[in-house]
Enzyme design. Structure first.
Site, mmCIF file in Angstrom:
data_model
loop_
_atom_site.group_PDB
_atom_site.id
_atom_site.type_symbol
_atom_site.label_atom_id
_atom_site.label_comp_id
_atom_site.label_asym_id
_atom_site.label_seq_id
_atom_site.Cartn_x
_atom_site.Cartn_y
_atom_site.Cartn_z
ATOM 1 N N ASP A 392 97.931 13.874 6.781
ATOM 2 C CA ASP A 392 96.660 14.210 7.965
ATOM 3 C C ASP A 392 96.148 12.910 8.416
ATOM 4 O OD1 ASP A 392 95.037 15.732 9.582
ATOM 5 O OD2 ASP A 392 93.607 16.214 7.737
ATOM 6 N N GLU A 395 97.063 9.777 13.269
ATOM 7 C CA GLU A 395 97.230 9.401 14.808
ATOM 8 C C GLU A 395 97.691 7.942 14.821
ATOM 9 O OE1 GLU A 395 96.162 13.046 14.005
ATOM 10 O OE2 GLU A 395 94.995 11.535 13.545
ATOM 11 N N ASP A 470 93.143 20.610 14.707
ATOM 12 C CA ASP A 470 91.825 21.397 14.609
ATOM 13 C C ASP A 470 91.387 22.249 15.853
ATOM 14 O OD1 ASP A 470 91.929 19.932 11.988
ATOM 15 O OD2 ASP A 470 90.457 18.375 12.835
#
Length: 804
Positions: A392, A395, A470
């Site tokens: 997670d 990015e 999300d």
């Protein structure tokens, strides 16, 4: 450009503006590369892993104004001045062409390519993008997209960019398809008729113009060739295809055990339980909070005995904490991303937010040695029994920066050719997935590694499954999830899913149930929710919704043989399991922009209920015969039907001639061995399908330890013959029954079974009442329009002959 040269493999053009190279990699795939220098730099790609796509029989015709490169299926024409490139098929029909006025333009380090765009062309792909499936948009309004992986919580249908960027798109026109893949990791952009309705433009802020033209003409061929170029998903473990339960966060240990016990007590099937960041000590990777989880190995062992696999989150931002072993070893090895002055870059993520550590450092996953070092760190988690890893914040997300990520001038190794974040940002998630996948595979060489990632780039399907981040708990996000997952599948990512019920905010009972029903057909099926929401397990909304949600999850487990078979095909061919209708019906214009229904595999059409409070559902059925999965009612295709729906409805249709491989309900995939294989056969004059099986966990299949059989039907008004081929491969499942089911208008007169190796060829099967057949291993019955045949599955060639 100057007069070109052809060296037998590549067509070169040299001019004042730079160098152009056109290379046919096969008769259908052509690479176009342009640089503003006299020679090309390093030929390196994080996306492309295979350029050996065939041996093109290419020839070149050089003229004074144009040059044409010809393969068996393509004609690539280059206009010398101004430079313009066009692609046509062997018949001379133009497939793709630079705009005559704009073409290729260069401004400093940026480039831009303008392609002609017709009103009858449909555009698909671009990875994880919001909007409609067809990127021409509503009434040809068009979309424009940026490729820059971003942490975008609570996104909506207008948010761009998101977490996963794939600079690949497919063009469909009158049933013919081709694709273009821009192999460039810089911030790039694509405008699909938004700025100018008749232009599709793309470009990037830096790097070379390097794109691949991929011809079909079938859209499945385009995806197959694109994934041959960029790699395909590894075959997943069977357990990873089960139902998964997650939240931010389940802790302490007693709560996790209560969760597991409740699943088993309520008999809701489940294979995966997930731990978010609160299992760690002070949010520090590769640690356990000793108060919350005093003995993780014992807990995980007990969960495995109950049939659960435990997956832990692991973010790529260890704290800059003296005495913390990964930080210390990473500093010694020089494995972290650096500032321009050579110092290690530090940024704020979870530790700083928790007030326990000042800053985080970031592994430089573009350094092969750093990838190996980080991958080896997973040993501590695997040693206590962790079954999979969830990457997670990759990015990468950085909290204290206005742009939400690293500064543009931080420096990466870039496999020996240092580059800044401007070039490397989009690769961070993909390379972290690679480090994780390769580390798990190295540490457990006989097991299939399972990795889930939020961020990735083209080619990332080689390393990890993807979920859509999300999402918000609202009805528009449910509808949006379908088109996003379909777009990811078209872009080479078959193993995808969304947070069931949405992540941000709390869904209504109806919304959560409808999302769960749609997610039965997400390749990755996980319920998840944010930290400030109540629990969101299948039983949260009370007994009524528990019964409905339980039945949906049971359907997932009943269909696991078909789902696993379809995912094996995806791993082998690159074709998505969850697929838009146009992939199988490219000549049907009605399918071009349908993104509220889909195919799962070749034979199931699913039309989930995506609107609140509705009592009916409109469904388009493409050409052919279709059968209601639940009732067997026949529908003729090329038509739109309206069917009634209730809160427990999941509209599913079986394509005529389809074979749906099923099993009885189990509580987890560990209970599958020994259960009957049930095969639902949709009527057709003649059809066949293949079933793949293996142990579902190891890599033994690579050495031939699998079983693949062909199922074939021939039927007319007098008889029906169902044949099963001899197995290919060395694997054999546990002893079980084989149950064949099909819809027939009248009760058969007799049924016999023929085994090639059995002296009793033509042995009649006895007719039994349904209740008696349920207790027997040998016989047949007929009730409510369904014929059921049951016999031992001997894993050899067999025919069942039904006289009507």
């Amino acid at each position: 450009m100057n007069i070109p040269t052809w060296d037998g493999r590549t067509l070169f053009f040299h001019g004042e503006q730079g160098i152009l190279a056109i290379t046919p990699l096969s008769d259908e795939v052509v690479r176009v590369r342009f640089a503003t220098t006299k020679t090309f730099g390093r030929d390196h790609s994080y996306a492309v892993v295979n350029q050996d796509l065939g041996v093109p029989a290419a020839k070149v015709e050089i003229g004074s104004n144009t040059t044409t490169l010809i393969t068996a299926s393509l004609r690539v024409t280059v206009q010398h001045a101004p430079l313009r490139i066009s692609f046509a098929n062997s018949a001379g029909d133009t497939l793709d062409a630079d705009d005559p006025d704009l073409g290729i333009s260069i401004s400093g380090s940026q480039f831009r390519v303008a392609k002609q765009l017709r009103d009858d062309e449909r555009i698909y792909g671009f990875g994880e993008k919001t909007g409609r499936l067809d990127k021409r948009g509503w009434q040809l309004g068009g979309y424009n997209y940026v490729m820059w992986n971003s942490d975008t919580p609570s996104y909506d249908s207008s948010t761009d960019p998101l977490y996963v960027d794939v600079p690949f798109f497919m063009v469909m026109c009158r049933g013919q398809a081709h694709g273009i893949f821009l192999d460039n990791t810089w911030r790039s952009f694509f405008d699909v008729g938004r700025e100018q309705p008749n232009l599709l433009t793309f470009g990037a802020d830096g790097g070379d113009l390097d794109y691949y033209f991929i011809n079909g003409p079938d859209p499945k061929q385009v995806i197959g060739r694109y994934t041959a170029l960029t790699g395909r998903m590894p075959l997943p473990s069977l357990w990873s295809l089960g139902y998964h339960q997650c939240r931010w966060s389940y802790y302490p240990e007693s709560r996790v055990r209560l969760l597991a016990n409740t699943f088993r007590e309520k008999q809701v099937p489940c294979d995966g339980l997930w731990l978010d960041i609160h299992y760690m000590e002070n949010y520090t990777p590769f640690t356990w909070n000793p108060q919350r989880f005093p003995d993780p190995q014992k807990m995980i062992s007990d969960l495995r005995a109950q049939g659960f696999h435990l997956i832990t989150i692991l973010d790529g931002h260890p704290p800059a904490l003296k005495g913390y072993a990964p930080y210390e070893s990473g500093m010694v090895g020089g494995y972290f991303v650096k500032n321009p002055d050579g110092t290690v870059y530090e940024g704020a993520v979870w530790p700083s937010q928790a007030g326990t550590h000042p800053m985080s450092v970031f592994p430089d996953f573009s350094n092969p040695a750093a990838r190996e070092w980080w991958g080896n760190l997973y040993k501590s988690l695997l040693d206590v029994g962790v079954a999979g890893i969830w990457n997670d914040m990759d990015e990468p997300s950085v909290f204290n920066m206005p742009n939400g990520t690293m500064p543009s001038d931080v420096v990466f190794d870039n496999e020996g050719q240092p580059a800044t974040s401007l070039e490397m940002h989009n690769t961070f998630g993909q390379l972290m997935s690679r480090s994780t996948f390769e580390g798990l595979s190295r540490l457990q060489p006989d097991k299939r590694a399972f990795v889930l990632t939020r961020s990735s780039f083209a080619g990332g399907q080689r390393y990890a499954a993807v979920w859509t981040g999300d999402a918000t708990a609202d009805w528009s996000s449910l509808r949006q999830s379908v088109s996003m997952l379909l777009g990811l599948g078209v872009s080479g990512f078959p193993f995808v899913g969304s947070d069931i019920g949405g992540f941000g905010r709390m869904p209504s009972a109806e919304l959560c149930t409808r999302w769960l029903q749609a997610a039965v057909f997400n390749p990755f099926m996980r319920m998840h929710t944010a930290i400030d929401n109540p629990d969101k397990e299948p039983w949260y909304y009370g007994p009524h919704y528990l019964a409905i949600n339980k039945r949906a999850i049971e359907l997932r487990y009943e269909l696991l043989p078909y789902i696993y078979n379809t995912m094996q095909q995806a791993a082998e061919t690159g074709l998505p399991a969850l697929r838009p209708l146009f992939l199988d019906f490219p000549d049907d214009e009605h399918t071009a922009n349908i993104d509220d229904e889909f195919l799962f595999g070749p034979d199931l059409l699913v039309a989930p209920v995506l609107w609140e409070g509705v009592s009916q559902r409109s469904v388009y059925l493409p050409t052919g015969d279709w059968f209601d999965y639940w009732t067997g009612q026949h529908y003729s295709g090329n038509s739109t039907i309206t069917i009634p729906v209730t809160i427990d409805s999941i509209p599913i249709f079986v394509r005529g001639g389809g074979f749906i491989f099923r099993q009885p309900v189990v509580q987890n995939t560990g209970e599958m061995p020994g259960n009957p294989l049930r095969v639902l056969i949709a009527p057709a004059a003649e059809s066949e399908s293949s079933l793949y099986e293996d142990d579902g966990a190891t890599l033994a299949y690579r050495n031939g330890v699998f079983m693949k059989r062909t199922f074939h039907q021939i039927r007319d008004v007098r008889s029906l013959t169902i044949a099963v081929s001899a197995p290919d491969g060395a694997y054999r499942p546990a002893k079980r029954d084989l149950i064949l089911e099909t819809w027939i208008d009248q009760r058969p007169r007799s049924i016999s079974v023929e085994f090639v190796k059995d002296a009793k060829n033509g042995e009649p099967l006895p007719y039994l009442k349904p209740s008696a057949l349920a207790k027997s291993h040998h016989g047949w019955t007929y009730a409510n329009g369904v014929m059921t045949v049951k016999d031992s599955d001997r894993f050899e060639k067999v025919r069942f002959v039904i006289q009507l």
